[in-house]
Design a protein around this motif. Structure first.
Motif, PDB file in Angstrom:
ATOM      1  N   ILE A  57       0.864  -1.180   0.000  1.00  0.00           N
ATOM      2  CA  ILE A  57       0.000   0.000   0.000  1.00  0.00           C
ATOM      3  C   ILE A  57       0.897   1.226   0.000  1.00  0.00           C
ATOM      4  O   ILE A  57       1.664   1.447   0.940  1.00  0.00           O
ATOM      5  N   LEU A  58       0.824   1.995  -1.066  1.00  0.00           N
ATOM      6  CA  LEU A  58       1.698   3.144  -1.256  1.00  0.00           C
ATOM      7  C   LEU A  58       0.945   4.431  -0.928  1.00  0.00           C
ATOM      8  O   LEU A  58      -0.039   4.768  -1.603  1.00  0.00           O
ATOM      9  N   ASP A  59       1.399   5.110   0.120  1.00  0.00           N
ATOM     10  CA  ASP A  59       0.762   6.351   0.563  1.00  0.00           C
ATOM     11  C   ASP A  59       1.448   7.534  -0.116  1.00  0.00           C
ATOM     12  O   ASP A  59       2.632   7.771   0.080  1.00  0.00           O
ATOM     13  N   MET A  60       0.684   8.279  -0.912  1.00  0.00           N
ATOM     14  CA  MET A  60       1.231   9.411  -1.654  1.00  0.00           C
ATOM     15  C   MET A  60       1.067  10.745  -0.923  1.00  0.00           C
ATOM     16  O   MET A  60       1.343  11.795  -1.491  1.00  0.00           O
ATOM     17  N   TYR A  64      -0.426  -3.654  -5.904  1.00  0.00           N
ATOM     18  CA  TYR A  64      -0.027  -2.355  -5.371  1.00  0.00           C
ATOM     19  C   TYR A  64      -1.283  -1.495  -5.251  1.00  0.00           C
ATOM     20  O   TYR A  64      -1.993  -1.288  -6.239  1.00  0.00           O
ATOM     21  N   TYR A  65      -1.538  -0.976  -4.059  1.00  0.00           N
ATOM     22  CA  TYR A  65      -2.663  -0.075  -3.858  1.00  0.00           C
ATOM     23  C   TYR A  65      -2.114   1.337  -3.620  1.00  0.00           C
ATOM     24  O   TYR A  65      -1.303   1.542  -2.712  1.00  0.00           O
ATOM     25  N   ILE A  66      -2.546   2.282  -4.442  1.00  0.00           N
ATOM     26  CA  ILE A  66      -2.124   3.671  -4.302  1.00  0.00           C
ATOM     27  C   ILE A  66      -3.209   4.431  -3.557  1.00  0.00           C
ATOM     28  O   ILE A  66      -4.377   4.409  -3.958  1.00  0.00           O
ATOM     29  N   VAL A  67      -2.845   5.106  -2.469  1.00  0.00           N
ATOM     30  CA  VAL A  67      -3.833   5.867  -1.689  1.00  0.00           C
ATOM     31  C   VAL A  67      -3.339   7.291  -1.468  1.00  0.00           C
ATOM     32  O   VAL A  67      -2.148   7.582  -1.594  1.00  0.00           O
ATOM     33  N   ASN A  68      -4.290   8.173  -1.129  1.00  0.00           N
ATOM     34  CA  ASN A  68      -3.993   9.577  -0.843  1.00  0.00           C
ATOM     35  C   ASN A  68      -3.187  10.232  -1.967  1.00  0.00           C
ATOM     36  O   ASN A  68      -2.190  10.925  -1.729  1.00  0.00           O
ATOM     37  N   ALA A  69      -3.621   9.982  -3.198  1.00  0.00           N
ATOM     38  CA  ALA A  69      -2.877  10.473  -4.360  1.00  0.00           C
ATOM     39  C   ALA A  69      -3.216  11.933  -4.676  1.00  0.00           C
ATOM     40  O   ALA A  69      -4.366  12.251  -4.955  1.00  0.00           O
ATOM     41  N   PRO A  70      -2.226  12.839  -4.657  1.00  0.00           N
ATOM     42  CA  PRO A  70      -2.462  14.235  -5.019  1.00  0.00           C
ATOM     43  C   PRO A  70      -2.407  14.418  -6.537  1.00  0.00           C
ATOM     44  O   PRO A  70      -2.125  13.469  -7.282  1.00  0.00           O
ATOM     45  N   TYR A  71      -2.615  15.643  -6.988  1.00  0.00           N
ATOM     46  CA  TYR A  71      -2.642  15.933  -8.418  1.00  0.00           C
ATOM     47  C   TYR A  71      -1.337  15.552  -9.102  1.00  0.00           C
ATOM     48  O   TYR A  71      -1.334  15.024 -10.217  1.00  0.00           O
ATOM     49  N   ILE A  72      -0.204  15.814  -8.439  1.00  0.00           N
ATOM     50  CA  ILE A  72       1.088  15.538  -9.059  1.00  0.00           C
ATOM     51  C   ILE A  72       1.236  14.065  -9.431  1.00  0.00           C
ATOM     52  O   ILE A  72       1.798  13.711 -10.460  1.00  0.00           O
ATOM     53  N   ALA A  90      -1.033  13.310 -12.521  1.00  0.00           N
ATOM     54  CA  ALA A  90      -0.448  13.799 -13.767  1.00  0.00           C
ATOM     55  C   ALA A  90       0.634  12.847 -14.276  1.00  0.00           C
ATOM     56  O   ALA A  90       0.697  12.541 -15.471  1.00  0.00           O
ATOM     57  N   CYS A  91       1.477  12.358 -13.363  1.00  0.00           N
ATOM     58  CA  CYS A  91       2.543  11.423 -13.761  1.00  0.00           C
ATOM     59  C   CYS A  91       1.976  10.064 -14.158  1.00  0.00           C
ATOM     60  O   CYS A  91       2.429   9.442 -15.132  1.00  0.00           O
ATOM     61  N   TRP A  92       0.982   9.602 -13.398  1.00  0.00           N
ATOM     62  CA  TRP A  92       0.395   8.294 -13.657  1.00  0.00           C
ATOM     63  C   TRP A  92      -0.223   8.233 -15.049  1.00  0.00           C
ATOM     64  O   TRP A  92      -0.150   7.226 -15.739  1.00  0.00           O
ATOM     65  N   LYS A  93      -0.795   9.343 -15.487  1.00  0.00           N
ATOM     66  CA  LYS A  93      -1.456   9.388 -16.789  1.00  0.00           C
ATOM     67  C   LYS A  93      -0.473   9.090 -17.926  1.00  0.00           C
ATOM     68  O   LYS A  93      -0.822   8.421 -18.897  1.00  0.00           O
ATOM     69  N   VAL A  94       0.771   9.559 -17.803  1.00  0.00           N
ATOM     70  CA  VAL A  94       1.747   9.362 -18.872  1.00  0.00           C
ATOM     71  C   VAL A  94       2.575   8.092 -18.674  1.00  0.00           C
ATOM     72  O   VAL A  94       3.109   7.525 -19.632  1.00  0.00           O
ATOM     73  N   VAL A  95       2.690   7.631 -17.421  1.00  0.00           N
ATOM     74  CA  VAL A  95       3.495   6.436 -17.154  1.00  0.00           C
ATOM     75  C   VAL A  95       2.708   5.152 -17.402  1.00  0.00           C
ATOM     76  O   VAL A  95       3.256   4.162 -17.903  1.00  0.00           O
ATOM     77  N   GLU A 147       7.691  14.901 -16.941  1.00  0.00           N
ATOM     78  CA  GLU A 147       6.379  15.363 -16.472  1.00  0.00           C
ATOM     79  C   GLU A 147       6.522  16.284 -15.259  1.00  0.00           C
ATOM     80  O   GLU A 147       5.830  17.310 -15.155  1.00  0.00           O
ATOM     81  N   LEU A 148       7.441  15.938 -14.353  1.00  0.00           N
ATOM     82  CA  LEU A 148       7.666  16.786 -13.188  1.00  0.00           C
ATOM     83  C   LEU A 148       8.243  18.140 -13.593  1.00  0.00           C
ATOM     84  O   LEU A 148       7.912  19.177 -13.007  1.00  0.00           O
ATOM     85  N   HIS A 149       9.112  18.120 -14.612  1.00  0.00           N
ATOM     86  CA  HIS A 149       9.648  19.380 -15.117  1.00  0.00           C
ATOM     87  C   HIS A 149       8.526  20.265 -15.669  1.00  0.00           C
ATOM     88  O   HIS A 149       8.496  21.475 -15.425  1.00  0.00           O
ATOM     89  N   LYS A 150       7.605  19.632 -16.397  1.00  0.00           N
ATOM     90  CA  LYS A 150       6.484  20.395 -16.959  1.00  0.00           C
ATOM     91  C   LYS A 150       5.651  21.032 -15.849  1.00  0.00           C
ATOM     92  O   LYS A 150       5.286  22.204 -15.916  1.00  0.00           O
ATOM     93  N   LEU A 151       5.371  20.221 -14.821  1.00  0.00           N
ATOM     94  CA  LEU A 151       4.595  20.746 -13.699  1.00  0.00           C
ATOM     95  C   LEU A 151       5.342  21.862 -12.989  1.00  0.00           C
ATOM     96  O   LEU A 151       4.761  22.867 -12.573  1.00  0.00           O
ATOM     97  N   GLY A 152       6.679  21.678 -12.866  1.00  0.00           N
ATOM     98  CA  GLY A 152       7.482  22.705 -12.224  1.00  0.00           C
ATOM     99  C   GLY A 152       7.522  23.985 -13.036  1.00  0.00           C
ATOM    100  O   GLY A 152       7.450  25.090 -12.488  1.00  0.00           O
ATOM    101  N   ASP A 153       7.635  23.853 -14.348  1.00  0.00           N
ATOM    102  CA  ASP A 153       7.648  25.031 -15.215  1.00  0.00           C
ATOM    103  C   ASP A 153       6.336  25.795 -15.101  1.00  0.00           C
ATOM    104  O   ASP A 153       6.307  27.031 -15.109  1.00  0.00           O
TER     105      ASP A 153
END
Length: 346
Positions: free
Chosen positions: A155-158, A190-198, A201-206, A314-320
């Protein structure tokens, strides 16, 4: 299991029967009395290609011998304050078992900082948890539930995931490379929980880059995932960050025994004491000294490299977009001077 699969297992077994005795000995620490099931794991990891699975397993066995992995559970990370610092900065623990008897491992991805020790201490700690899971936890679960249990749930806590996660990608790549090449098919889901927008955004492209077999294992749950997780485990086995009604810090709970990331939690107490006892039995006369356990890490799979580069992009894009992005060169943990994606623990 089909005829083709059975033929592949037989071919693989015939090849493994021919390996040298030192490799057979370390293979015993992998299969823990279930050699066929272990061969199947490596076959699955290589899409049932016997030649590729054979190379993967032999490479794994050589890696174990060259890096003394069979003895890593007798190499404590000392002093205790250093180990506590590792636990405070690499959030991982075990909260219980699923209804089917699978160990539930919790990982605080978003709030892990990896900034309290050198890289090789984090790698050593990660491998020790892997080996303790495979040599102690899973065999114990097998005996308790009366059937062979060889996988776990993660269980992956984001919670707390930020753009600064870019600085951790290289270390996470090292850890995932070790798992992919030497501990394949050890995670059921793998269970992903408490996932924020960041993360979204990454999950969509990965997601499209992952193999179908891997994608099927990953489930992104709404909020803290409590209601969905209660379908597969009892309330007592929920990680502390899944108990709350709404999202918040996964790092704090009522007390240390509730927080499965804490060194005070029973899992980490038992793990720490087990390693300490193993070290005493291996070297009963020599005093235990503070030292790190250096492990060679092979090159990551090209597909894994592509995924890392995609996440970085993707993180660079979000950072920009937010004016927050730093130069990737300032954030590297380790790498060759020519920029190749080659990792080593230094």
């Amino acid at each position: 299991m089909g005829v083709v699969s059975q033929d592949a297992i037989k071919q693989f077994q015939a090849l493994i029967d021919q390996i040298d005795e030192p490799l057979k000995k370390t293979f015993q620490n992998i299969h823990q009395g279930y050699p066929t099931e272990s061969l199947v794991r490596f076959l699955k990891a290589r899409e049932w290609n016997v030649a590729k699975a054979h190379k993967m397993l032999v490479d794994c066995l050589n890696w174990r011998i060259q890096n003394e992995i069979d003895n890593i559970l007798a190499k404590p990370i000392l002093p205790v304050d250093l180990y506590r610092a590792l636990r405070d900065s690499h959030l991982i623990g075990m909260s219980g078992y699923s209804k089917e008897g699978l160990p539930v491992l919790a990982i605080g991805v978003g709030l892990s900082t990896f900034d309290k020790a050198s890289v090789h201490y984090y790698v050593q700690s990660h491998i020790q948890i892997n080996e303790y899971r495979d040599r102690v936890i899973l065999p114990s679960a097998t005996r308790k539930y009366g059937r062979h249990i060889s996988t776990c749930i993660k269980i992956l806590d984001m919670t707390g995931l930020k753009l600064s996660a870019l600085s951790q990608i290289k270390l996470l790549t090292v850890i995932s490379t070790i798992d992919d090449l030497n501990y394949p098919e050890k995670t059921n889901t793998y269970y992903i929980v408490n996932a924020p927008y960041i993360f979204s955004a990454c999950w969509k492209v990965v997601k499209p880059l992952l193999q179908e077999r891997t994608r099927r294992k990953i489930q992104v749950l709404q909020g803290c995932g409590r209601d969905e997780l209660l379908k597969i485990m009892d309330y007592a086995s929920l990680p502390h960050f899944c108990v709350r009604e709404s999202s918040g810090s996964s790092r704090h709970s009522k007390n240390g025994t509730d927080d499965c990331f804490s060194l005070d939690h029973s899992f980490h107490q038992e793990l720490f004491n087990y390693i300490k006892q193993q070290s005493l039995s291996l070297e009963p006369i020599a005093p235990i000294k503070q030292c790190s356990f250096h492990v060679d890490v092979p090159d990551p799979d090209p597909k894994g490299t592509k995924i890392v580069m995609t996440i970085e992009s993707e993180l660079h894009k979000l950072g920009d977009q937010n004016g927050l992005c730093h130069s990737i060169d300032d954030l590297k943990i380790n790498g060759d001077s020519d920029g190749r994606k080659k990792w080593s623990v230094i």
